[in-house]
Design a protein around this motif. Structure first.
Motif, short mmCIF file in Angstrom:
data_model
loop_
_atom_site.label_atom_id
_atom_site.label_comp_id
_atom_site.label_asym_id
_atom_site.label_seq_id
_atom_site.Cartn_x
_atom_site.Cartn_y
_atom_site.Cartn_z
N VAL A 82 38.29 -6.58 -43.91
CA VAL A 82 37.20 -7.00 -44.78
C VAL A 82 35.91 -6.24 -44.44
O VAL A 82 35.24 -5.70 -45.33
CB VAL A 82 36.97 -8.52 -44.68
N TYR A 117 36.36 -2.31 -45.27
CA TYR A 117 36.64 -1.80 -46.61
C TYR A 117 35.90 -2.51 -47.74
O TYR A 117 35.98 -2.07 -48.88
CB TYR A 117 38.16 -1.85 -46.87
N VAL A 118 35.21 -3.61 -47.46
CA VAL A 118 34.35 -4.21 -48.49
C VAL A 118 33.00 -3.51 -48.42
O VAL A 118 32.18 -3.79 -47.54
CB VAL A 118 34.20 -5.73 -48.28
N LYS A 119 32.80 -2.58 -49.30
CA LYS A 119 31.64 -1.70 -49.22
C LYS A 119 30.30 -2.43 -49.33
O LYS A 119 29.30 -2.00 -48.76
CB LYS A 119 31.72 -0.63 -50.33
N LEU A 174 29.36 -4.97 -47.90
CA LEU A 174 28.91 -5.52 -46.63
C LEU A 174 28.35 -4.46 -45.69
O LEU A 174 27.63 -4.79 -44.74
CB LEU A 174 30.08 -6.24 -45.93
N GLN A 175 28.69 -3.21 -45.92
CA GLN A 175 28.34 -2.15 -44.99
C GLN A 175 26.84 -2.04 -44.68
O GLN A 175 26.46 -1.89 -43.51
CB GLN A 175 28.86 -0.80 -45.50
#
Length: 247
Positions: free
Chosen positions: A82, A85-87, A89-90
């Motif tokens: 998560v 790869y959940v952009k 959140l980056q």
């Protein structure tokens, strides 16, 4: 959205997920559903794979060990996927120059072991954390697997105590990874070479080896050792049960 609020939510959800996954009492569930017995009513009174094997047979014990290892793997792998790869959140995971994702998913392993040892579903009376501890190592690093396996089986075949083998193997693994981490940090190769210790063998996009993973390993080792304090007492008194199938 406020960066502090997002990080608070990430931490809360990650740690709660890990704890509740770790709390799943596989041995008790299998015992009650398929055998209509609670393994905690027999022998050591433990819900882990070793005691389940004594009560329901080796195959069921191995199955419980596998499931207990799997839940700690998931507690690590789900947050890793998560957060990686959940952009969306980056942007919230960078605290200045520090990338916080490894902190969250490695801290999750500690909460998973706490869940296994103190499961909310069993009134906080759980297992000794060995299978859950091993599960993280198997998923992360071949170095951990080799060090733990060699230490465990050498001790087991020489002394015939599972508890002693578990304590020495986990301690040896934590000490080895700490020495490697500090050596790499001291030579400035932690960021460039640390990945080669993992199953990625240097490829990017996998679990990060570093201070977070080492700290998590030390804390989980401490949990494991503390859970074995009654066994340590019995070892000192000469009352600990030996493994009978080893000649």
């Amino acid at each position: 959205m406020n960066i502090y609020l997002v990080n608070f939510l990430i931490g809360a959800l990650t740690f709660l997920l890990a704890y509740f996954l770790g709390s799943i009492p596989n041995g008790v569930i299998i015992g009650k559903v398929f055998f209509h017995k609670d393994p905690r009513d027999y022998y050591s009174g433990n819900s882990g794979g070793s005691n389940v094997g004594r009560v329901f047979g080796k195959k069921i014990g191995v199955l419980v060990i596998f499931l207990d290892a799997l839940k700690s793997m998931l507690a690590l792998f789900i947050p890793f996927l998560v957060l990686t790869y959940v952009k969306g959140l980056q942007p919230y995971l960078y605290w200045g120059d520090y990338y916080a994702a490894p902190f969250y998913y490695w801290a999750a392993t500690v909460f998973a072991l706490l869940g296994h040892c103190f499961p909310i579903y069993l009134h906080f009376q759980g297992g000794k954390a060995v299978a859950s501890y091993v599960g993280v190592g198997i998923f992360f690093s071949y170095v951990e697997v080799v060090v733990f396996a060699v230490s465990f089986f050498v001790t087991l075949f020489k002394k015939k105590f599972v508890s002693l083998a578990s304590i020495l193997a986990s301690s040896s693994t934590a000490l080895t990874m700490l020495i490697i981490c500090l050596a790499m940090y001291g030579t400035g190769t932690l960021q460039t070479s640390g990945a080669y210790l993992t199953w990625s063998f240097g490829a990017e996009g996998y679990l990060v080896f570093g201070f977070e993973s080492t700290a998590a390993l030390i804390l989980t080792t401490l949990i494991l050792v503390l859970r074995h304090l009654p066994n340590i007492k019995r070892l000192k008194e000469g009352k600990e049960n030996q493994v009978k199938w080893i000649k």
